[in-house]
Each structure stands twice: as C-alpha cells, then as structure tokens.
Scaffold this motif. Structure first.
Motif, PDB file in Angstrom:
ATOM      1  N   VAL A 103       3.461  -1.566  16.712  1.00 33.47           N
ATOM      2  CA  VAL A 103       4.533  -1.615  17.589  1.00 33.47           C
ATOM      3  C   VAL A 103       5.673  -1.941  16.787  1.00 33.47           C
ATOM      4  O   VAL A 103       5.517  -2.937  16.259  1.00 33.47           O
ATOM      5  N   LYS A 104       6.912  -1.144  17.109  1.00 33.86           N
ATOM      6  CA  LYS A 104       7.997  -1.601  16.526  1.00 33.86           C
ATOM      7  C   LYS A 104       9.057  -1.435  17.625  1.00 33.86           C
ATOM      8  O   LYS A 104       9.097  -0.611  18.216  1.00 33.86           O
ATOM      9  N   ASP A 105       9.726  -2.638  17.873  1.00 31.26           N
ATOM     10  CA  ASP A 105      10.834  -2.512  19.011  1.00 31.26           C
ATOM     11  C   ASP A 105      12.114  -2.841  18.803  1.00 31.26           C
ATOM     12  O   ASP A 105      12.712  -4.211  19.263  1.00 31.26           O
ATOM     13  N   PRO A 106      13.134  -1.912  18.101  1.00 31.26           N
ATOM     14  CA  PRO A 106      14.192  -2.386  18.087  1.00 31.26           C
ATOM     15  C   PRO A 106      14.991  -2.492  19.059  1.00 31.26           C
ATOM     16  O   PRO A 106      16.240  -2.755  19.093  1.00 31.26           O
ATOM     17  N   SER A 107      14.507  -2.121  20.301  1.00 26.82           N
ATOM     18  CA  SER A 107      15.244  -2.046  21.577  1.00 26.82           C
ATOM     19  C   SER A 107      15.236  -3.705  22.067  1.00 26.82           C
ATOM     20  O   SER A 107      15.801  -3.673  23.310  1.00 26.82           O
TER      21      SER A 107
END
Length: 177
Positions: A51-55
């Motif tokens: 999981v990558k969540d730049p938001s």
C-alpha cells in the motif's frame, strides 16, 4: 473481524483464510529485507499487498502542510512515471517478501502481487496504471541479465480505491478520515 490498517486505509480481510501484517515494525525481521504490508491467504493463492497512499490528508491543516503534501504527491507521480518506484520499492518488496515466505515454508500457493495506490488525490488515469502494472510484472520476472529461472509471482495488479472492489470484492477497504 480481521481488519488491517495502513495509514488512513482500513482493509477488512475477515473473509480470508488468514491475513497478516508482514511489514510489522513491532516484530523483529531479518535486516535488509523490505517486506510488503500484508499477506492474505486464500484457498488457492496468496496475495502480497503493498500500500502506498500519497492521497492521505496532511496531519496539520495549514498552508505549509498542504504545500508539503502537494510537493510529495508530485514527487510520487514522478516515481510512478519513471521506473524508480518499481525498481527501488515495489520489486524489492515482492522479492524479499517471497524470500521470507519461502524460508518460512509458506510459499505453497501461487502468489499475486497487488499494489494498492491511494490515488483519490492524484491525477492518474487507467493508462498510467496499466503501464505501471506491465512494467512491474516485467521487472519482477527479469531483474538481472536474464529472467529468473523460477518465477515466483503469477500475476500483478495495480489498484486504487475505485478499482479494488472489482478485483477483491470480499475485502472492503475504507478511508479513515
């Protein structure tokens, strides 16, 4: 209920046979291994989920925090467009997580590598995500001068909050804001 959280995102894996946080900073892991966030076991496959969540929302609600988040999102988009995200983060996490599973005798099923991108605040389109998936799958299979003799990932998927339910309807995800 088995809910695993990564940042602002909560994943309900209660319908899985087993779900664990592999990248657990509370547990000792071998030095040098870069592990995916979750491993989910189903009857006929294992899911490696990164999981990558730049938001995610800024921790403070001021102009400085919003500006810093906007800059970080732009840097992240550059990592997607180049192969930096794939070569420096996603591929090593797939390889190292497989190595861990193999050494723990838990690699007994086909493995699907799922990259979840929190993209509700990013200008990404389906074409960019498709190219990312294709480049990721190619890189996982062929990191060195020649392809791996033993493929360890059967498929790769790149998903966002909008596309996750079509791929994994049994595992709802919600944003905690």
């Amino acid at each position: 209920m088995t809910t695993l959280q990564e940042g602002e995102l909560a994943f309900d894996f209660s319908r899985a046979q087993r779900a664990i946080r592999l990248d657990d900073r509370q547990k000792r892991t071998p030095e040098g291994l870069s592990l995916v966030d979750f491993v989910v076991e189903e009857p006929h496959r294992l899911l490696l989920i990164e999981v990558k969540d730049p938001s995610c929302a800024p921790r403070r609600d001021d102009d400085g925090a919003r500006h810093a988040i906007a800059k970080e999102r732009e840097r992240f988009l550059q990592k997607i467009r180049s192969d930096t995200l794939i070569s420096d983060e996603l591929t090593p996490k797939a390889r190292d997580s497989y190595t861990w599973l193999h050494l723990m005798r838990q690699d007994t099923k086909p493995i699907v590598y799922a990259f979840f991108l929190g993209a509700d605040q990013l200008p990404v389109d389906s074409g960019l995500l498709m190219r990312l998936r294709e480049r990721l799958q190619a890189r996982i299979a062929h990191e060195a001068d020649q392809p791996w003799a033993r493929p360890y990932v059967s498929a790769c998927v790149v998903l966002t909050e909008k596309t996750w339910p079509q791929a994994f309807p049994d595992y709802p995800v919600r944003r905690l804001r």
